[in-house]
Design an enzyme around this catalytic site. Structure first.
Site, PDB file in Angstrom:
ATOM      1  N   CYS A   1       0.786  -1.236   0.000  1.00 24.89           N
ATOM      2  CA  CYS A   1       0.000   0.000   0.000  1.00 24.89           C
ATOM      3  C   CYS A   1       0.818   1.286   0.000  1.00 24.89           C
ATOM      4  O   CYS A   1       0.352   2.318  -0.477  1.00 24.89           O
ATOM      5  CB  CYS A   1      -0.936   0.031   1.211  1.00 24.89           C
ATOM      6  SG  CYS A   1      -1.807  -1.514   1.544  1.00 24.89           S
TER       7      CYS A   1
ATOM      8  N   CYS B   1       1.477   3.774  -3.066  1.00 23.44           N
ATOM      9  CA  CYS B   1       0.430   4.683  -3.538  1.00 23.44           C
ATOM     10  C   CYS B   1       0.015   5.700  -2.484  1.00 23.44           C
ATOM     11  O   CYS B   1      -0.187   6.868  -2.786  1.00 23.44           O
ATOM     12  CB  CYS B   1      -0.794   3.890  -3.970  1.00 23.44           C
ATOM     13  SG  CYS B   1      -0.576   3.007  -5.514  1.00 23.44           S
ATOM     14  N   HIS B   2      -0.156   5.241  -1.251  1.00 21.75           N
ATOM     15  CA  HIS B   2      -0.673   6.123  -0.204  1.00 21.75           C
ATOM     16  C   HIS B   2       0.420   6.830   0.570  1.00 21.75           C
ATOM     17  O   HIS B   2       0.133   7.731   1.362  1.00 21.75           O
ATOM     18  CB  HIS B   2      -1.553   5.326   0.764  1.00 21.75           C
ATOM     19  CG  HIS B   2      -2.811   4.810   0.134  1.00 21.75           C
ATOM     20  ND1 HIS B   2      -3.888   5.620  -0.150  1.00 21.75           N
ATOM     21  CD2 HIS B   2      -3.153   3.569  -0.306  1.00 21.75           C
ATOM     22  CE1 HIS B   2      -4.838   4.901  -0.711  1.00 21.75           C
ATOM     23  NE2 HIS B   2      -4.420   3.654  -0.834  1.00 21.75           N
TER      24      HIS B   2
ATOM     25  N   MET C   1      -8.141   1.230  -7.338  1.00 21.46           N
ATOM     26  CA  MET C   1      -7.866   0.574  -6.067  1.00 21.46           C
ATOM     27  C   MET C   1      -8.056  -0.933  -6.226  1.00 21.46           C
ATOM     28  O   MET C   1      -9.102  -1.391  -6.673  1.00 21.46           O
ATOM     29  CB  MET C   1      -8.828   1.112  -5.000  1.00 21.46           C
ATOM     30  CG  MET C   1      -8.805   0.350  -3.690  1.00 21.46           C
ATOM     31  SD  MET C   1      -7.299   0.622  -2.736  1.00 21.46           S
ATOM     32  CE  MET C   1      -7.667  -0.395  -1.300  1.00 21.46           C
TER      33      MET C   1
ATOM     34  N   HIS D   1       5.985  12.825 -12.359  1.00 18.74           N
ATOM     35  CA  HIS D   1       6.565  11.490 -12.419  1.00 18.74           C
ATOM     36  C   HIS D   1       7.740  11.472 -13.382  1.00 18.74           C
ATOM     37  O   HIS D   1       8.816  11.931 -13.064  1.00 18.74           O
ATOM     38  CB  HIS D   1       5.497  10.467 -12.784  1.00 18.74           C
ATOM     39  CG  HIS D   1       5.982   9.067 -12.788  1.00 18.74           C
ATOM     40  ND1 HIS D   1       6.725   8.544 -11.750  1.00 18.74           N
ATOM     41  CD2 HIS D   1       5.858   8.072 -13.705  1.00 18.74           C
ATOM     42  CE1 HIS D   1       7.036   7.292 -12.031  1.00 18.74           C
ATOM     43  NE2 HIS D   1       6.533   6.979 -13.212  1.00 18.74           N
TER      44      HIS D   1
ATOM     45  N   HIS E   1       1.893   8.445 -18.934  1.00 18.64           N
ATOM     46  CA  HIS E   1       3.075   7.720 -18.458  1.00 18.64           C
ATOM     47  C   HIS E   1       4.002   7.527 -19.655  1.00 18.64           C
ATOM     48  O   HIS E   1       4.023   6.476 -20.281  1.00 18.64           O
ATOM     49  CB  HIS E   1       2.690   6.379 -17.837  1.00 18.64           C
ATOM     50  CG  HIS E   1       3.795   5.758 -17.035  1.00 18.64           C
ATOM     51  ND1 HIS E   1       4.951   5.271 -17.607  1.00 18.64           N
ATOM     52  CD2 HIS E   1       3.930   5.576 -15.704  1.00 18.64           C
ATOM     53  CE1 HIS E   1       5.738   4.795 -16.651  1.00 18.64           C
ATOM     54  NE2 HIS E   1       5.146   4.966 -15.489  1.00 18.64           N
TER      55      HIS E   1
END
Length: 575
Positions: free
Chosen positions: A79, A82-83, A120, A359, A401
């Site tokens: 996790c 991402c978080h 998610m 990014h 991306h």
């Protein structure tokens, strides 16, 4: 219980969209039914869960010490990418106790179980988590997030090793390798890179590195390869040695993604720089020894809401040819920093406000303009490295991306730079010639339809008429295991699909086809057919002119090959 989870399924989907939002399908993108894509995209944090101290929070459900340790491990592995390690919100939304306690246990369990259509993962229905693990994680998220330790200059120096001092290194190339056509290939799960001769297609060296090397970057001279693992270990590899090998190493944090070297005239190979995910900082090092010289934190305010963010990770770094500067993307705050290395004691940094979730990106064909994706903002930021300012913000598709992007001349619109997307099937072309085509500059001049979303890399070459687009994170096997190729001179004709995975003949496994990379001549394009760790992977070489299979490279040492970097093309930013 499954009955409870089924009851909450509609709620979970609403939660994902309205409250927590989409987990970013960026460098942390994954598909819930595909552990391989999770592994490739780095949702797992390289930070050791054991290093983070447990904090118990009032109002949160009780957990034993053993439960805390298990939950920490799951969170850091699945996790945190991402978080964020601190759960303050990175490309995923915040999961701090003020939010999670208000939502409640059943709400969180449903969210974890079913995920969201926006990205998610459905950890429960995919079979990745048991019911007990789902309940454990829901409880864990209601506690304060444990914070890992910082990483100081002293910590870095404790890991720093000069394997071969500069004075003991070769004075000339001692091998007969054609270095311009050498490939540095990431062997992700082996913690190695393979150096592969582009002519013979044979592995010439396998070198131990950090875990899951993210990129290989060339020094300005073309002599040294710098690789950085997601565990923040850097290897400096000397290609002039009889058997190319590591000459210096250092660990610059607990988790990282980016490394680069100085390339401005007069500073070639003098400095190296690396950026960390944790702690959120970058370090400038001696370019010959990797001795750490200057550490700079990236913690600060976001560009939009101007709120403090404690964990803004360093994403792409490129080296300017117009100024003695590194250009550093600070992901979560959306700031691009122009770091001038003329005087490290009086370091000068110019900060450009762009958009959040910066990014990856690359140069336009003139090597003046840095084109970089702010992927969750659905924008490409254009930085003029000569004038040291933001040139434009270009709206593009969903979650761009580009890797480093692709430069070519559109038959109608002139010079363009292209990006593909994770969140939609489009490929968008941005005009990059403000002098010759001023009405087209910094605008999307053409949108192509691709075979699907989930693209990570797009590539062409100045000597090629082809534009290649991968889709390794598309949920459809037929799409993730093939590539689309366009004729640049006839873009309206659409794309041809090549069954690259089938050509590799690997048998079972996810077999994601990822990252087109050209040889130095521009007449071959290489693909990784990236399979599971215990399964057979391969590299597939395609003839760029005929689009036919030229060679399948198989070797038991090719364990989960992902990124490939041709020495000359990487050194000279050819893409």
């Amino acid at each position: 219980m499954r009955v409870t989870n089924l009851f909450f399924k509609p709620l979970a989907l609403a939660v994902a969209v309205a409250s927590f939002g989409a987990l970013a399908a960026t460098d942390d993108a994954k598909h819930p039914d595909d552990p391989a894509s999770t592994a490739y995209e780095g949702t797992a944090s390289a930070v050791s869960p054991e290093s983070a101290k447990v904090v118990r929070s009032p109002g949160a459900p009780e957990l034993t010490e053993a439960e805390f340790e298990k939950a920490k491990k799951i969170f850091f592995e699945r996790c945190a990418g991402c978080h964020g390690v601190l759960r303050k919100g990175a490309t995923g939304k915040p999961l701090t106790p003020d939010i999670t306690q208000e939502r409640g246990l059943d709400y969180l369990k449903a969210f974890i179980t079913y995920g969201s259509p926006a990205g998610m993962p459905n950890w429960g229905t995919s079979g990745e988590f048991t019911d007990a693990e789902i309940e454990l994680m829901a409880k864990y998220l209601m506690h304060e997030p444990p914070e890992p330790p910082e990483f100081s200059l002293a910590d870095m120096k404790a890991t720093w090793e000069i394997v071969v001092p500069p004075e003991d290194r070769p004075k000339k190339q001692l091998n007969d390798l054609d270095l311009k056509n050498l490939f540095s290939v990431t062997l992700r799960d082996a913690g190695q890179i393979a150096l592969i001769d582009g002519d013979s297609k044979e592995i010439v060296e396998v070198i131990e590195t950090g875990y899951a090397v993210h990129i290989s970057r060339m020094s300005a001279s073309g002599r040294y390869v710098f690789v950085i693992g997601r565990d923040a270990k850097i290897n400096m590899i000397d290609l002039w040695m009889e058997h190319p090998d590591t000459v210096a190493t250092i660990k610059i944090g607990l988790e990282a993604r980016s490394v680069e070297t100085s390339k401005y005239e007069g500073y070639e190979d003098k400095y190296a720089i690396a950026g960390a995910y944790w702690p959120p900082q970058f370090v400038i090092m001696d370019g010959q020894t990797l001795e750490p010289l200057k550490i700079v934190s990236t913690r600060g305010m976001t560009v939009d809401t101007q709120e403090y963010h404690p964990e803004p990770r360093v994403a792409a770094i490129v080296s300017s040819l117009e100024q003695p500067e590194f250009i550093v993307n600070v992901k979560e705050t959306g700031k691009i920093q122009l770091v001038n290395y003329e005087d490290l004691d009086n370091l000068s940094i110019t900060t450009i406000d762009a958009a959040r979730f910066l990014h990856d990106g690359g140069w336009d064909s003139s090597l003046r303009y840095f084109m970089t994706a702010a992927n969750q903002s659905n924008k490409i930021a254009v930085v003029d490295s000569k004038e040291r300012e933001l040139e434009a913000m270009v709206d593009v598709g969903k979650i761009p991306h580009p890797g480093r992007g692709a430069n070519f001349v559109d038959p109608e619109h002139g010079p363009v730079w292209a990006t593909s997307h994770l969140g939609d099937p489009t490929i968008q072309l941005i005009g990059t010639d403000p002098e010759g085509h001023p009405d087209k500059a910094w605008k999307v001049v053409r949108t192509l339809n691709g075979q699907g979303g989930g693209s990570l890399f797009i590539k062409t070459h100045p000597k090629s008429d082809n534009l290649w687009v991968d889709t390794p994170l598309n949920p459809a096997e037929s799409v993730s295991q093939s590539v689309a190729v366009y004729d640049i001179d006839n873009l309206e004709a659409g794309y041809e699909v090549l069954p690259v995975s089938d050509w590799a003949e690997l048998g079972e496994g996810p077999k994601r086809v990822v990252q087109p990379e050209y040889n130095v001549a521009g007449d071959e394009v290489w693909f990784s057919v990236w399979n599971g760790k215990e399964q057979t992977s391969a590299l597939v070489v395609v003839d760029d002119k005929t689009r036919e299979l030229k060679k399948v490279i198989k070797d038991e040492r090719l364990v989960t090959p992902t990124g490939k970097f041709n020495v000359y093309n990487t050194q000279h930013d050819v893409y």
